[in-house]
Write an enzyme that holds these catalytic residues in place. Structure first.
Site, PDB file in Angstrom:
ATOM      1  N   HIS A  30       0.828  -1.211   0.000  1.00 11.71           N
ATOM      2  CA  HIS A  30       0.000   0.000   0.000  1.00 11.71           C
ATOM      3  C   HIS A  30       0.865   1.266   0.000  1.00 11.71           C
ATOM      4  CE1 HIS A  30      -3.982  -1.862   0.199  1.00 11.71           C
ATOM      5  NE2 HIS A  30      -3.373  -2.815   0.875  1.00 11.71           N
ATOM      6  N   ASP A  32       2.454   1.950  -3.146  1.00 13.12           N
ATOM      7  CA  ASP A  32       2.618   2.335  -4.566  1.00 13.12           C
ATOM      8  C   ASP A  32       1.755   3.548  -4.945  1.00 13.12           C
ATOM      9  OD1 ASP A  32       0.251   0.805  -4.593  1.00 13.12           O
ATOM     10  OD2 ASP A  32       0.802  -0.357  -6.387  1.00 13.12           O
ATOM     11  N   ALA A 119      -6.446 -14.711  -5.233  1.00  9.61           N
ATOM     12  CA  ALA A 119      -5.513 -15.084  -4.172  1.00  9.61           C
ATOM     13  C   ALA A 119      -4.539 -13.963  -3.848  1.00  9.61           C
ATOM     14  CB  ALA A 119      -4.739 -16.336  -4.589  1.00  9.61           C
ATOM     15  N   GLY A 120      -4.756 -12.785  -4.432  1.00 11.43           N
ATOM     16  CA  GLY A 120      -3.852 -11.659  -4.194  1.00 11.43           C
ATOM     17  C   GLY A 120      -2.505 -11.863  -4.863  1.00 11.43           C
ATOM     18  N   SER A 122      -1.997 -11.381  -8.231  1.00  5.35           N
ATOM     19  CA  SER A 122      -1.948 -10.549  -9.441  1.00  5.35           C
ATOM     20  C   SER A 122      -2.296 -11.291 -10.724  1.00  5.35           C
ATOM     21  CB  SER A 122      -0.577  -9.884  -9.600  1.00  5.35           C
ATOM     22  OG  SER A 122      -0.413  -8.956  -8.593  1.00  5.35           O
ATOM     23  N   GLU A 156      -6.767  -1.145 -16.064  1.00  2.53           N
ATOM     24  CA  GLU A 156      -7.432  -1.571 -14.820  1.00  2.53           C
ATOM     25  C   GLU A 156      -8.119  -0.390 -14.122  1.00  2.53           C
ATOM     26  OE1 GLU A 156      -5.573  -4.668 -12.781  1.00  2.53           O
ATOM     27  OE2 GLU A 156      -6.859  -4.514 -11.015  1.00  2.53           O
ATOM     28  N   ASP A 168       1.652  -4.261  -9.267  1.00  2.00           N
ATOM     29  CA  ASP A 168       1.429  -5.590  -9.863  1.00  2.00           C
ATOM     30  C   ASP A 168       1.856  -5.613 -11.331  1.00  2.00           C
ATOM     31  OD1 ASP A 168       0.234  -5.828  -7.428  1.00  2.00           O
ATOM     32  OD2 ASP A 168      -1.821  -5.804  -8.185  1.00  2.00           O
ATOM     33  N   TYR A 220     -10.319  -1.024  -0.504  1.00  3.88           N
ATOM     34  CA  TYR A 220      -9.053  -0.567  -1.113  1.00  3.88           C
ATOM     35  C   TYR A 220      -9.185   0.901  -1.510  1.00  3.88           C
ATOM     36  CZ  TYR A 220      -5.013  -0.495  -4.274  1.00  3.88           C
ATOM     37  OH  TYR A 220      -3.827  -0.188  -4.890  1.00  3.88           O
TER      38      TYR A 220
HETATM   39  C1  GLA Z   1      -3.014  -4.448  -4.856  1.00  4.32           C
HETATM   40  C2  GLA Z   1      -2.875  -3.322  -5.884  1.00  4.32           C
HETATM   41  C3  GLA Z   1      -1.450  -2.776  -5.900  1.00  4.32           C
HETATM   42  C4  GLA Z   1      -0.980  -2.408  -4.495  1.00  4.32           C
HETATM   43  C5  GLA Z   1      -1.251  -3.560  -3.519  1.00  4.32           C
HETATM   44  C6  GLA Z   1      -0.940  -3.183  -2.103  1.00  4.32           C
HETATM   45  O1  GLA Z   1      -2.235  -5.557  -5.235  1.00  4.32           O
HETATM   46  O2  GLA Z   1      -3.211  -3.801  -7.163  1.00  4.32           O
HETATM   47  O3  GLA Z   1      -1.379  -1.664  -6.761  1.00  4.32           O
HETATM   48  O4  GLA Z   1      -1.584  -1.215  -4.056  1.00  4.32           O
HETATM   49  O5  GLA Z   1      -2.603  -3.990  -3.579  1.00  4.32           O
HETATM   50  O6  GLA Z   1       0.416  -2.985  -1.931  1.00  4.32           O
END
Ligand code: GLA
Length: 383
Positions: A30, A32, A119-120, A122, A156, A168, A220
């Site tokens: 968090h 970026d 699953a986070g 990307s 996106e 990502d 988010y």
């Molecule tokens: C997600 C977003 C990224 C970043 C992360 C947290 O993956 O797509 O841009 O903000 O959360 O670090």
């Protein structure tokens, strides 16, 4: 994936094959969208695209994973809102390329992926980046990796409608095998930092909790807005502009002006940028073992100050550290998803078993545990 299946689907042999990976972030969460620092590595899991050119100005998209038939997208007049579901990601990339003034023609694309979704890790960025690179190469655009990433992020943000930062997409487009990518998201300057060798005698495990909490996207966007409110109250363009040495003074100022939650968001971002620096210093000094506690500290900050963890992610960290892991933290946006765990080779099995046992005892479904091998970024592959 074989050429035959593409040919069967679209009646033309593919002209090329491209791949783009999923990622985990080692540290820098968090940060970026606050123009701070991140340090991702690409996973061996990729989304692949077989592509053949068309004579007309139409994209035909097909996904083995999503199923559901072919999605047809006319390129002329393409605008946000025109395509829904998984196909919005590749269609959004075509839209971003056109908006940016690039000449692209019609194409048939068949996608196949082993990046776990939800699953986070990307999977969305992998889908965007593979599309951007394939269309760039086929159209002879020769786009730089950071341009591929920026256009993918734009797809996106403005086509799909998710206000993500650039972590990502840069990870998927720019990582290299054996390295973590130390990236300044302000100007995209970056350095490939050797990581496979640094891990000698250690492993980085990924624990996918297989839980994704509802409303994650809304939460988010709220975190992003809170960070912007913090920066505005401090009179800086982005929280990146608050030096760690001035954090206490900044927090004291915020005491009187903003909600308590905003103060804590600021504290997370500023300390997280500092943690990225500490990790880079340790890696550069050949002290990879010592990054463990920094990772675990980062998790506490995401849990308590940024409030983006989940009970399952907290349990991964707690159980793995108790079983002897060197450090652990959630990775990615949070609200479910995955954690990374740094372990000594000798302890890896016991730590994995302890996490599974803890999940079982808590009544959670079994997580998926695998090793994060730092892998290559997006590339064209031989057919
Ligand atoms: C997600 C977003 C990224 C970043 C992360 C947290 O993956 O797509 O841009 O903000 O959360 O670090």
């Amino acid at each position: 994936m074989t050429g035959t299946s593409h040919e069967e689907l679209f009646g033309a042999a593919p002209e090329g094959l491209w791949a783009a990976p999923g990622r985990v972030n080692l540290i820098g969460e968090h940060t970026d969208y606050n123009e701070g620092f991140v340090m991702p590595l690409a996973l061996p899991h990729t989304t692949r695209a077989l592509v053949s050119r068309r004579r007309d100005r139409t994209l035909r998209l097909r996904s083995r994973n999503a199923g559901g038939g072919t999605v047809t997208v006319p390129l002329d007049g393409l605008a946000p809102g025109a395509v829904e579901g998984w196909a919005a990601y590749p269609a959004g990339v075509a839209w971003a390329l056109l908006e940016d003034g690039h000449e692209i023609g019609g194409a048939d694309i068949s996608f196949d992926s082993d990046v776990p979704t939800g699953a986070g890790l990307s999977s969305s960025a992998a889908l965007e980046v593979v599309t951007a690179l394939a269309l760039s190469d086929l159209g002879g655009l020769d786009l730089a990796p950071e341009t591929v990433a920026r256009l993918s992020q734009r797809a996106e943000n403005d086509f799909v409608g998710m206000p993500c930062g650039i972590l990502d997409q840069m990870a998927s487009a720019c990582c290299t095998a054996g390295h973590v990518l130390y990236l300044d998201t302000r100007d995209l300057t970056r350095r490939q930092v050797p990581f496979a060798m640094a891990l000698e005698g250690m492993r980085l495990l990924v624990v996918d909790t297989r839980v994704k909490h509802a409303h994650a996207d809304g939460a988010y966007a709220r975190r992003r807005a809170e960070c912007e409110a913090g920066a505005a109250a401090l009179g800086v363009p982005y929280l990146r502009d608050v030096p760690f040495e001035k954090l206490d003074a900044a927090l004291a100022r915020l005491d009187r002006t903003v909600q308590e939650a905003v103060r804590r968001r600021v504290r997370h971002v500023v300390t997280e940028d500092r943690r990225v620096e500490r990790v880079i210093e340790l890696l550069d000094a050949g002290r990879a073992r010592d990054i463990g506690p920094v990772l675990t500290e980062g998790h506490a900050s995401l849990r308590d100050d940024f409030e983006v963890s989940s009970p399952e992610l907290d349990l991964v960290v707690e159980a793995s550290v108790a079983a002897g892991a060197l450090g652990a933290r959630m990775t990615g946006g949070g609200f479910g998803g995955s954690a990374v765990v740094l372990v000594d080779d000798a302890a890896a099995e016991a730590v994995g078993a302890a996490v599974l046992e803890a999940f079982d005892a808590a009544g959670h479904g079994a997580p998926r545990v695998f090793e994060a091998i730092p892998s290559a970024g997006a590339q064209r592959l031989p057919l």
